[in-house]
Motif scaffolding. Sequence first.
Motif, PDB file in Angstrom:
ATOM      1  N   ALA A  42     -34.358 -38.748   3.414  1.00 30.15           N
ATOM      2  CA  ALA A  42     -34.222 -38.884   1.959  1.00 30.15           C
ATOM      3  C   ALA A  42     -35.506 -38.438   1.281  1.00 30.15           C
ATOM      4  CB  ALA A  42     -33.895 -40.312   1.568  1.00 30.15           C
ATOM      5  N   ARG A  43     -35.358 -37.814   0.139  1.00 27.45           N
ATOM      6  CA  ARG A  43     -36.494 -37.413  -0.688  1.00 27.45           C
ATOM      7  C   ARG A  43     -36.654 -38.385  -1.852  1.00 27.45           C
ATOM      8  NH1 ARG A  43     -37.424 -31.473  -0.970  1.00 27.45           N
ATOM      9  NH2 ARG A  43     -37.701 -30.813   1.203  1.00 27.45           N
ATOM     10  N   TYR A  44     -37.895 -38.790  -2.083  1.00 25.33           N
ATOM     11  CA  TYR A  44     -38.185 -39.673  -3.216  1.00 25.33           C
ATOM     12  C   TYR A  44     -37.743 -39.007  -4.518  1.00 25.33           C
ATOM     13  CZ  TYR A  44     -41.046 -42.365  -6.552  1.00 25.33           C
ATOM     14  OH  TYR A  44     -41.486 -43.130  -7.607  1.00 25.33           O
ATOM     15  N   HIS A  45     -37.008 -39.762  -5.347  1.00 21.35           N
ATOM     16  CA  HIS A  45     -36.541 -39.232  -6.634  1.00 21.35           C
ATOM     17  C   HIS A  45     -37.350 -39.832  -7.783  1.00 21.35           C
ATOM     18  CE1 HIS A  45     -33.939 -37.588  -9.682  1.00 21.35           C
ATOM     19  NE2 HIS A  45     -33.539 -38.784 -10.098  1.00 21.35           N
ATOM     20  N   ARG A  46     -37.300 -41.151  -7.941  1.00 14.94           N
ATOM     21  CA  ARG A  46     -38.096 -41.822  -8.972  1.00 14.94           C
ATOM     22  C   ARG A  46     -37.995 -43.325  -8.778  1.00 14.94           C
ATOM     23  NH1 ARG A  46     -35.380 -44.326 -13.222  1.00 14.94           N
ATOM     24  NH2 ARG A  46     -33.219 -43.713 -13.667  1.00 14.94           N
ATOM     25  N   GLU A  47     -38.829 -44.056  -9.525  1.00 13.21           N
ATOM     26  CA  GLU A  47     -38.742 -45.506  -9.556  1.00 13.21           C
ATOM     27  C   GLU A  47     -37.653 -45.951 -10.527  1.00 13.21           C
ATOM     28  OE1 GLU A  47     -42.713 -47.841  -8.840  1.00 13.21           O
ATOM     29  OE2 GLU A  47     -43.111 -46.235 -10.272  1.00 13.21           O
ATOM     30  N   VAL A  48     -37.067 -47.089 -10.245  1.00 15.02           N
ATOM     31  CA  VAL A  48     -36.281 -47.780 -11.261  1.00 15.02           C
ATOM     32  C   VAL A  48     -37.294 -48.362 -12.244  1.00 15.02           C
ATOM     33  CG1 VAL A  48     -34.656 -49.660 -11.724  1.00 15.02           C
ATOM     34  CG2 VAL A  48     -34.460 -48.323  -9.611  1.00 15.02           C
ATOM     35  N   THR A  59     -36.847 -31.141   6.075  1.00 19.82           N
ATOM     36  CA  THR A  59     -37.967 -30.741   6.924  1.00 19.82           C
ATOM     37  C   THR A  59     -38.535 -29.377   6.552  1.00 19.82           C
ATOM     38  OG1 THR A  59     -36.410 -29.838   8.543  1.00 19.82           O
ATOM     39  CG2 THR A  59     -37.145 -32.113   8.862  1.00 19.82           C
ATOM     40  N   SER A  60     -38.198 -28.848   5.383  1.00 17.41           N
ATOM     41  CA  SER A  60     -38.706 -27.547   4.967  1.00 17.41           C
ATOM     42  C   SER A  60     -39.035 -27.596   3.482  1.00 17.41           C
ATOM     43  CB  SER A  60     -37.659 -26.460   5.230  1.00 17.41           C
ATOM     44  OG  SER A  60     -36.538 -26.632   4.366  1.00 17.41           O
ATOM     45  N   ASN A  61     -39.476 -26.477   2.973  1.00 15.84           N
ATOM     46  CA  ASN A  61     -39.782 -26.379   1.544  1.00 15.84           C
ATOM     47  C   ASN A  61     -38.573 -25.966   0.726  1.00 15.84           C
ATOM     48  OD1 ASN A  61     -42.524 -27.059   1.810  1.00 15.84           O
ATOM     49  ND2 ASN A  61     -43.037 -24.974   2.425  1.00 15.84           N
ATOM     50  N   HIS A  62     -37.413 -26.127   1.321  1.00 17.60           N
ATOM     51  CA  HIS A  62     -36.162 -25.757   0.672  1.00 17.60           C
ATOM     52  C   HIS A  62     -36.020 -26.486  -0.666  1.00 17.60           C
ATOM     53  CE1 HIS A  62     -31.866 -24.738   0.445  1.00 17.60           C
ATOM     54  NE2 HIS A  62     -31.656 -25.987   0.087  1.00 17.60           N
ATOM     55  N   THR A  63     -35.693 -25.756  -1.718  1.00 17.74           N
ATOM     56  CA  THR A  63     -35.489 -26.356  -3.037  1.00 17.74           C
ATOM     57  C   THR A  63     -34.167 -27.118  -3.050  1.00 17.74           C
ATOM     58  OG1 THR A  63     -36.734 -24.582  -4.108  1.00 17.74           O
ATOM     59  CG2 THR A  63     -35.285 -25.905  -5.509  1.00 17.74           C
ATOM     60  N   PRO A  75     -41.061 -54.130  -6.750  1.00 13.48           N
ATOM     61  CA  PRO A  75     -40.815 -52.686  -6.712  1.00 13.48           C
ATOM     62  C   PRO A  75     -39.366 -52.323  -6.387  1.00 13.48           C
ATOM     63  CG  PRO A  75     -41.826 -53.401  -4.657  1.00 13.48           C
ATOM     64  CD  PRO A  75     -41.771 -54.612  -5.552  1.00 13.48           C
ATOM     65  N   LEU A  76     -38.942 -51.131  -6.815  1.00  8.98           N
ATOM     66  CA  LEU A  76     -37.627 -50.589  -6.493  1.00  8.98           C
ATOM     67  C   LEU A  76     -37.636 -49.104  -6.839  1.00  8.98           C
ATOM     68  CD1 LEU A  76     -34.945 -51.777  -5.370  1.00  8.98           C
ATOM     69  CD2 LEU A  76     -34.111 -51.823  -7.719  1.00  8.98           C
ATOM     70  N   CYS A  77     -37.145 -48.272  -5.921  1.00  7.71           N
ATOM     71  CA  CYS A  77     -37.155 -46.830  -6.159  1.00  7.71           C
ATOM     72  C   CYS A  77     -35.888 -46.192  -5.613  1.00  7.71           C
ATOM     73  CB  CYS A  77     -38.391 -46.172  -5.563  1.00  7.71           C
ATOM     74  SG  CYS A  77     -38.555 -46.355  -3.766  1.00  7.71           S
ATOM     75  N   ILE A  78     -35.631 -44.954  -6.039  1.00 11.16           N
ATOM     76  CA  ILE A  78     -34.410 -44.229  -5.717  1.00 11.16           C
ATOM     77  C   ILE A  78     -34.764 -42.969  -4.933  1.00 11.16           C
ATOM     78  CG2 ILE A  78     -32.402 -43.035  -6.694  1.00 11.16           C
ATOM     79  CD1 ILE A  78     -32.835 -44.784  -9.224  1.00 11.16           C
ATOM     80  N   GLY A  79     -33.919 -42.634  -3.947  1.00 10.50           N
ATOM     81  CA  GLY A  79     -34.120 -41.424  -3.175  1.00 10.50           C
ATOM     82  C   GLY A  79     -32.838 -40.624  -3.036  1.00 10.50           C
ATOM     83  N   LYS A  80     -32.982 -39.316  -2.787  1.00 13.02           N
ATOM     84  CA  LYS A  80     -31.847 -38.426  -2.557  1.00 13.02           C
ATOM     85  C   LYS A  80     -31.689 -38.195  -1.061  1.00 13.02           C
ATOM     86  CE  LYS A  80     -33.113 -35.597  -6.597  1.00 13.02           C
ATOM     87  NZ  LYS A  80     -33.498 -34.211  -7.004  1.00 13.02           N
ATOM     88  N   LEU A  81     -30.476 -38.357  -0.554  1.00 11.52           N
ATOM     89  CA  LEU A  81     -30.186 -37.992   0.825  1.00 11.52           C
ATOM     90  C   LEU A  81     -29.884 -36.500   0.885  1.00 11.52           C
ATOM     91  CD1 LEU A  81     -27.930 -40.973   1.936  1.00 11.52           C
ATOM     92  CD2 LEU A  81     -30.107 -40.330   2.972  1.00 11.52           C
ATOM     93  N   VAL A  82     -30.638 -35.780   1.712  1.00  7.06           N
ATOM     94  CA  VAL A  82     -30.475 -34.329   1.798  1.00  7.06           C
ATOM     95  C   VAL A  82     -30.297 -33.922   3.258  1.00  7.06           C
ATOM     96  CG1 VAL A  82     -31.823 -33.940  -0.290  1.00  7.06           C
ATOM     97  CG2 VAL A  82     -32.977 -33.960   1.924  1.00  7.06           C
ATOM     98  N   PRO A  83     -29.696 -32.751   3.533  1.00  6.42           N
ATOM     99  CA  PRO A  83     -29.547 -32.283   4.913  1.00  6.42           C
ATOM    100  C   PRO A  83     -30.895 -32.131   5.596  1.00  6.42           C
ATOM    101  CG  PRO A  83     -28.212 -30.975   3.410  1.00  6.42           C
ATOM    102  CD  PRO A  83     -29.091 -31.837   2.553  1.00  6.42           C
ATOM    103  N   ALA A  84     -30.897 -32.233   6.916  1.00 12.97           N
ATOM    104  CA  ALA A  84     -32.146 -32.173   7.673  1.00 12.97           C
ATOM    105  C   ALA A  84     -32.916 -30.897   7.408  1.00 12.97           C
ATOM    106  CB  ALA A  84     -31.855 -32.321   9.164  1.00 12.97           C
ATOM    107  N   VAL A  85     -32.211 -29.776   7.270  1.00  9.74           N
ATOM    108  CA  VAL A  85     -32.899 -28.501   7.041  1.00  9.74           C
ATOM    109  C   VAL A  85     -33.645 -28.507   5.718  1.00  9.74           C
ATOM    110  CG1 VAL A  85     -30.873 -27.420   5.958  1.00  9.74           C
ATOM    111  CG2 VAL A  85     -32.637 -25.993   7.030  1.00  9.74           C
ATOM    112  N   ALA A  86     -33.106 -29.217   4.731  1.00  7.29           N
ATOM    113  CA  ALA A  86     -33.777 -29.311   3.442  1.00  7.29           C
ATOM    114  C   ALA A  86     -34.915 -30.315   3.490  1.00  7.29           C
ATOM    115  CB  ALA A  86     -32.779 -29.698   2.359  1.00  7.29           C
TER     116      ALA A  86
END
Length: 491
Positions: free
Chosen positions: A239-245, A212-216, A199-210
């Motif tokens: 980090a938010r899950y983006h997709r698998e490689v 821990t909330s429903n922020h788009t 397995p291998l997957c990619i994630g986005k690093l986002v600010p804490a406010v984004a």
Amino acid sequence: MDEMKDACGVFGCVAGGNWPSQLDVAQIIHLGLIGLQHRGQESAGIVTTDGESGKFRQKRGMGLVGSVFSEDDLLRLKGNLGIGHTRYSTQGVSDLVNIQPFTVETIHGLISVAHNGELVNAPALKKKLLLHGVGLSTTSDSELITQLLTHTPACGEPNGVNWVGRIQKLMTEALTAYSLVILHQDRIYAVRDPFGNRPLCIGKLVPAVAFTSNHTITDQDIDGWVVSSESCAFHAIGARYHREVLPGEIVELSKDGIRSCYIAERPEAKKSAFCIFEYVYFARPDSTFENQMVYTVRQRCGKQLALEAPVEADLISTVPESATPAAMAYAKHLQIPYMEVLSKNRYVGRTFIQPSIRLRQLGVAKKFGPLTENFRGKRIVLVDDSIVRGNTMGNIVRLLKSFGASEVHIRVASPPIKFPCYMGINIPTKEELIANQMPIEQIGWYFGADSLQYLSIEGLQKAVEEGIKDDKEQGHCIACLSGDYPVVPDW
């Protein structure tokens, strides 16, 4: 589950935006590796760079992630991008020289590689390198991959080196099994073999406010990108899950974002062959593969097991704790209460001090404590995720019966393991697997259980594939269950 060892874990991080970034890359990789600790406990390593000077900073050591890296180590590992690895050995002994990531100097600068998997044609590849005068300092497949990448000529870019071309060449020579993170200059390449076995997957690093909330999430919110063997490592780093490689895909990660560079074709139009035991045992239950959570798949395995192998009993329980989702679903479907019968001592680890004969005879008693009031005089169904050598289950059955269980029935939420794995999981030899030592109907008697039944191969495939929609190319490796390997090993 007894006596099956985990695969390795790989992780990478690239800071986004304008460099130098305020993102603490070393800390993020460190937390990511802690999230992957279940995939390997023997050693760990981190390599970082600023992406401009060409200098690499690294720290590697034997032991758990938390004991390898001090706070001072992480402060010294400055950089805007880096990769990390936590290891369980499959090929290559447990030794300092085999700790990853592997870093080598090339005419085009330093390159560092972290690898999860095992090359099925490693002997032929090793012979090729040796015949070309390339010396090897370890017994690890991961060094083979690193040397193959640096040895292969693949030009075409202005600076005279085309790393995507080199990786493509590797894919033609080694079809499976590997997930790779490759660090060079200011970018990371994330790679899965054409069969997508590991397995291998990619994630986005986002600010804490984004996070821990429903922020788009917008492009302006992204602080950087991470790549990991499992998505469970994303939770602790925001980090938010983006997709698998994808199987056979090369993804480039840089401060400018991510881009897919290449997708290899599989030979003979075969389906992909993702390791089905990632769902059964290896992965953390909060990880996501193929757009479905591992926990949910394990629940479906338990429900399917109840359909195939019901039994009259007073309570359902499990051997803590990877089989718990399956056991709870088994209980729910049969409308039998679920209740714990064993309390796990979480502080029992490996020891180099051999206990006395008396202490060895106590077996599982040092690891599990019986919750006697929950099961005395009752009929128990004990659900496990899998049975490998069978060294543990008999002791557990005897322990429960000695403390008052009237019956103990074993139900296994996966099929019998009959064949070794040549793709990155340290399953014992065929002769050591209990499913090859005696007929299935005798294994329960051997354990002292009142009955034993396994989930069928078809039942496991149904439970896994139920959550995968409209992907005719998607397949799973069941070689350890059926002996049908996606690529014939070159041993």
